[in-house]
Design an enzyme around this catalytic site. Structure first.
Site, PDB file in Angstrom:
ATOM      1  N   GLU A 355     -35.118  19.709  -6.604  1.00  0.00           N
ATOM      2  CA  GLU A 355     -36.201  18.771  -6.922  1.00  0.00           C
ATOM      3  C   GLU A 355     -37.481  19.583  -6.854  1.00  0.00           C
ATOM      4  O   GLU A 355     -37.999  19.854  -5.767  1.00  0.00           O
ATOM      5  CB  GLU A 355     -36.240  17.630  -5.893  1.00  0.00           C
ATOM      6  CG  GLU A 355     -34.943  16.854  -5.751  1.00  0.00           C
ATOM      7  CD  GLU A 355     -34.691  15.889  -6.902  1.00  0.00           C
ATOM      8  OE1 GLU A 355     -35.618  15.660  -7.703  1.00  0.00           O
ATOM      9  OE2 GLU A 355     -33.569  15.382  -7.014  1.00  0.00           O
ATOM     10  N   CYS A 389     -45.459  15.547  -6.232  1.00  0.00           N
ATOM     11  CA  CYS A 389     -44.814  16.263  -7.340  1.00  0.00           C
ATOM     12  C   CYS A 389     -44.967  15.467  -8.628  1.00  0.00           C
ATOM     13  O   CYS A 389     -44.955  16.034  -9.706  1.00  0.00           O
ATOM     14  CB  CYS A 389     -43.355  16.521  -7.017  1.00  0.00           C
ATOM     15  SG  CYS A 389     -42.494  15.026  -6.514  1.00  0.00           S
TER      16      CYS A 389
HETATM   17  P1  NAD Z   1     -42.065  25.687  -1.058  1.00  0.00           P
HETATM   18  O1  NAD Z   1     -41.108  25.979  -2.154  1.00  0.00           O
HETATM   19  O2  NAD Z   1     -43.047  26.717  -0.700  1.00  0.00           O
HETATM   20  O3  NAD Z   1     -41.289  25.345   0.298  1.00  0.00           O
HETATM   21  C1  NAD Z   1     -40.340  24.291   0.367  1.00  0.00           C
HETATM   22  C2  NAD Z   1     -39.382  24.568   1.503  1.00  0.00           C
HETATM   23  O4  NAD Z   1     -38.591  25.709   1.195  1.00  0.00           O
HETATM   24  C3  NAD Z   1     -40.051  24.867   2.841  1.00  0.00           C
HETATM   25  O5  NAD Z   1     -39.337  24.197   3.847  1.00  0.00           O
HETATM   26  C4  NAD Z   1     -39.904  26.372   2.966  1.00  0.00           C
HETATM   27  O6  NAD Z   1     -39.880  26.826   4.287  1.00  0.00           O
HETATM   28  C5  NAD Z   1     -38.557  26.590   2.311  1.00  0.00           C
HETATM   29  N1  NAD Z   1     -38.304  27.934   1.804  1.00  0.00           N
HETATM   30  C6  NAD Z   1     -39.201  28.843   1.336  1.00  0.00           C
HETATM   31  N2  NAD Z   1     -38.551  29.958   0.924  1.00  0.00           N
HETATM   32  C7  NAD Z   1     -37.222  29.744   1.133  1.00  0.00           C
HETATM   33  C8  NAD Z   1     -36.045  30.519   0.905  1.00  0.00           C
HETATM   34  N3  NAD Z   1     -36.099  31.725   0.354  1.00  0.00           N
HETATM   35  N4  NAD Z   1     -34.853  29.986   1.238  1.00  0.00           N
HETATM   36  C9  NAD Z   1     -34.769  28.744   1.757  1.00  0.00           C
HETATM   37  N5  NAD Z   1     -35.849  27.960   2.008  1.00  0.00           N
HETATM   38  C10 NAD Z   1     -37.067  28.458   1.685  1.00  0.00           C
HETATM   39  O7  NAD Z   1     -42.760  24.320  -1.478  1.00  0.00           O
HETATM   40  P2  NAD Z   1     -43.963  23.579  -0.741  1.00  0.00           P
HETATM   41  O8  NAD Z   1     -45.208  24.352  -0.985  1.00  0.00           O
HETATM   42  O9  NAD Z   1     -43.568  23.257   0.650  1.00  0.00           O
HETATM   43  O10 NAD Z   1     -44.005  22.191  -1.532  1.00  0.00           O
HETATM   44  C11 NAD Z   1     -44.774  21.961  -2.665  1.00  0.00           C
HETATM   45  C12 NAD Z   1     -43.901  21.964  -3.903  1.00  0.00           C
HETATM   46  O11 NAD Z   1     -42.854  21.004  -3.764  1.00  0.00           O
HETATM   47  C13 NAD Z   1     -44.661  21.557  -5.149  1.00  0.00           C
HETATM   48  O12 NAD Z   1     -44.305  22.402  -6.195  1.00  0.00           O
HETATM   49  C14 NAD Z   1     -44.150  20.143  -5.428  1.00  0.00           C
HETATM   50  O13 NAD Z   1     -44.239  19.752  -6.759  1.00  0.00           O
HETATM   51  C15 NAD Z   1     -42.750  20.249  -4.953  1.00  0.00           C
HETATM   52  N6  NAD Z   1     -42.205  18.917  -4.661  1.00  0.00           N
HETATM   53  C16 NAD Z   1     -41.229  18.413  -5.481  1.00  0.00           C
HETATM   54  C17 NAD Z   1     -40.726  17.144  -5.248  1.00  0.00           C
HETATM   55  C18 NAD Z   1     -39.641  16.562  -6.123  1.00  0.00           C
HETATM   56  O14 NAD Z   1     -39.002  15.612  -5.692  1.00  0.00           O
HETATM   57  N7  NAD Z   1     -39.423  17.077  -7.323  1.00  0.00           N
HETATM   58  C19 NAD Z   1     -41.201  16.390  -4.175  1.00  0.00           C
HETATM   59  C20 NAD Z   1     -42.188  16.927  -3.363  1.00  0.00           C
HETATM   60  C21 NAD Z   1     -42.684  18.209  -3.611  1.00  0.00           C
END
Ligand code: NAD
Length: 644
Positions: A355, A389
């Protein structure tokens, strides 16, 4: 535990300088008492090599200066802008280096990172890693260096074994109990959400608490039916048999969450995965861990501790958890991280649901109720300070109503109240993380430089209380039109015709959701069908995700897979196909032996089964009887006897 990148002199220097700068004031501990110096390794590891050696040198030097001299030096360094050339450079170095390190360690440790930047009057370059983020974002300072709790997945696997004895009704009863706990403790949960995110109280109530409870209500009402054995159609050729799908758990689901809806993104996937009978390992974002809260709520609702494990930490911890081989990964976050997780999971052949981000379009035709559409646009773009998002990130308005719509929208936006409130009376709160604030500033600078007009309140480009703005004259080459901004910014783009706006809206690497506004419902539906997205609201905004019965997810770089509703529950299941044949004596026509006669009879059956009309049907029935008789005889007598 002394940081390893510092020798004893440098460590003593850090503590001394820390205590001069932050002696503690009763409410907040002094620098050395806060124990945040222990995190120095994490910070130093993120510095440029040259900066690091400069800081280490200064720490050693200042260790030997008496306290009053250190204090004086800092006072001087505060005035570096008014000092002469080389002295100013040295003073600025002290400000950027030693003082920056101390302040950042201290304030990020107490969860008040926002305070660092105003205190320093400084662009915290010290945590920037060259090339780390293609979008120029400041690299986040990770939390204390902890690996994932070893065996979090293994421990949840033991939980899964015990869950196998807990039936669907009992699991749903646990979820109902969790719903009641959340409902009762809602104000305390909102306090925690606000503390971690800075969002307004009403945003926390509406999007997180209400959203979560609404999903529980759906599970209570429809979960049993969605997860019950489903009888499926059995075709004529398989007469006498019954077909089923059973919805069984997969095992351990790893849920990885982002920082924008820390409560909702924790509870809803946990609840869906658990309803389907899975154990869960949940990793919150390092920026909004809501530390201890989820475990506390689950414990009060009588969940066994290893049914849902919470593992705290940054991306490295997330990657470590993926390496522990859960049975499925449910990831919500950025497209960039989604790619990394998918690559790691591919090696281990773990199914992944992604997502990801969005750049959602709202399309407004000229026959709408202007005031309502403008109010919808304002909320859709600005709720949770634009950090959803599915925020409206591109607002296409038909040219004939563009001036009037713009005026209505700007009036609407200028009326909004923004602060971190304690009473539910603020429309917008703050943004959550500084690296996202920087992206917003960069997108606005780019738009201004390319000729767009930014309408709204002034902003210093630094504060997390980023005021909501409308940007007019946005063109497709601007960052605002292409990249996820994730802030309180509404880019206005005029269009002339239906085909044109479909082309513009689809010209994006993302495809999460969209909305189409028109009184002409045929036109609205036509456009909705043409949009390359996972969900469309017609004459409303962000509404598909408000209905827990509707599956949620995107296409293109917004990810794949669906969750919520019946589809979403099944995403956490091994959908097992079962065919029951009650007759144990019959030899099937498709079994051996194959003979010329069987070939003839099978051809006859095939032609009539798939032919049209009643005559074909009768012939098929006769052919079926003949073939069945022949097949049983052939099997009993062997090839020779049967072929006669
Ligand atoms: P991010 O990708 O930086 O981090 C998300 C999660 O992934 C965090 O818990 C982080 O610690 C973890 N993570 C980072 N690197 C990883 C790896 N290599 N392996 C496993 N886990 C890892 O995202 P963010 O900045 O926390 O969130 C914002 C983003 O999320 C925006 O792009 C937003 O659009 C998206 N988002 C999407 C939805 C949806 O349902 N489509 C909902 C909410 C947010």
């Amino acid at each position: 535990m002394k940081p390893q990148l510092l020798n004893a002199t440098q460590y003593a220097g850090l503590l001394k300088i820390g205590d001069v700068l932050i002696p503690g004031d009763g409410e907040l501990p002094s620098f050395s008492k806060s124990r945040c110096a222990e995190q120095a390794d994490r910070m130093l590891a993120h510095m440029y090599e040259g900066d690091r050696s400069g800081v280490l040198f200064l720490l050693s030097l200042l260790r030997y200066l008496p306290r009053f001299a250190v204090r004086g030096l800092f006072r001087l360094s505060d005035r570096h802008e008014s000092l002469p050339g080389p002295v100013a450079a040295a003073a600025r170095l002290v400000n950027l280096g030693v003082k920056g390190v101390v302040m950042t360690l201290y304030y990020s440790d107490v969860g008040e990172g926002a305070a660092v930047f105003p205190v320093l009057h400084w662009d915290a370059k010290v945590v920037e890693t060259p090339g780390a983020a293609e979008d120029g974002a400041v690299k986040p300072l990770p939390p204390p260096a902890e690996a994932a709790e070893p065996g979090a997945v293994e421990s949840a696997r033991a939980g899964f074994a015990s869950l196998r004895r807990v039936g669907l009704d009992e699991r749903l009863a646990h979820l109902s109990s969790l719903k009641r706990v959340i409902l009762r403790r809602r104000e305390e949960i909102i306090d925690r959400i606000q503390r971690d995110t800075g969002k307004s109280r009403s945003d926390a109530l509406i999007s997180e608490i209400f959203g979560v409870l609404d999903n529980f209500a759906w599970l209570e009402k429809h979960g049993r039916k969605a997860l019950a054995d489903h009888k499926q159609h059995t075709p004529l050729a398989l007469m006498g048999k019954a077909s089923w799908t059973w919805y069984e758990p997969l095992g351990v689901i790893l849920v990885i969450a982002p920082w924008n809806y820390p409560f909702y993104q924790a509870i809803v996937p946990i609840a869906c995965a658990f309803a389907a009978g899975n154990a869960v390992v949940f990793k919150p974002s390092e920026w909004t861990p809501l530390e201890g809260l989820i475990e506390d709520l689950l414990a009060e609702a009588q969940f066994a501790p290893n049914w849902v494990r919470v593992a705290y930490g940054d991306g490295a911890v997330g990657a470590d958890l993926v390496g522990q081989k859960p049975d499925k990964i449910f990831f919500t976050g950025s497209t960039r991280t989604g790619r990394k997780i998918l690559a790691q999971a591919a090696e281990l052949l773990i199914p992944v649901e992604l997502e990801l981000g969005g750049k959602d379009a709202m399309i407004v035709f000229d026959d709408v109720d202007l005031r309502r559409a403008a109010a919808g646009a304002a909320w859709g773009a600005l709720t949770t300070t634009g950090q959803s998002c599915t925020s409206v990130e591109r607002l296409y308005v038909q040219r004939s109503i563009h001036p009037a719509f713009k005026q209505a929208l700007v009036e609407e936006v200028n009326r909004l109240e923004q602060r971190i409130d304690s009473d539910g009376d603020a429309d917008l709160g703050a943004m959550t993380v500084d690296f996202q604030v920087k992206i917003v500033a960069r997108h606005l600078d780019d738009a201004r430089a390319k000729g767009a007009e930014v309408l709204g309140r002034e902003w210093d480009g630094v504060s997390r209380l980023v005021p909501p703005v409308v940007v007019d004259g946005v063109t497709p080459d601007m960052l605002l039109a292409r990249e996820e901004t994730f802030g309180p910014v509404i880019p206005l783009i005029p269009f002339d015709g239906e085909d044109e706006v479909v082309r513009l809206a689809n010209d994006s690497e993302y495809g999460l959701t969209a909305s189409v506004w028109s009184k002409d419902l045929e036109r609205a539906k036509r456009v909705a069908r043409a949009l390359e997205v996972g969900g469309v609201s017609i004459n409303n905004v962000m509404a598909t995700e408000a209905n827990p019965a509707l599956p949620f997810g995107g296409v293109k770089n917004s990810g794949f897979g669906r969750y919520k509703g019946e589809h979403g529950l099944h995403a956490f299941c091994n959908v097992k196909s079962v065919l029951v044949d009650k007759d144990s004596s019959k030899i099937e026509a498709n079994w051996y032996p194959y003979t010329k006669e069987k070939y003839r009879l099978f051809t006859n059956l095939t032609v009539n089964l798939f032919g049209d009309g009643l005559r074909s049907f009768v012939r098929f029935a006769l052919a079926g009887l003949k073939l069945e008789r022949y097949s049983n005889k052939a099997a009993k007598q062997g090839r020779k006897g049967g072929s006669r």
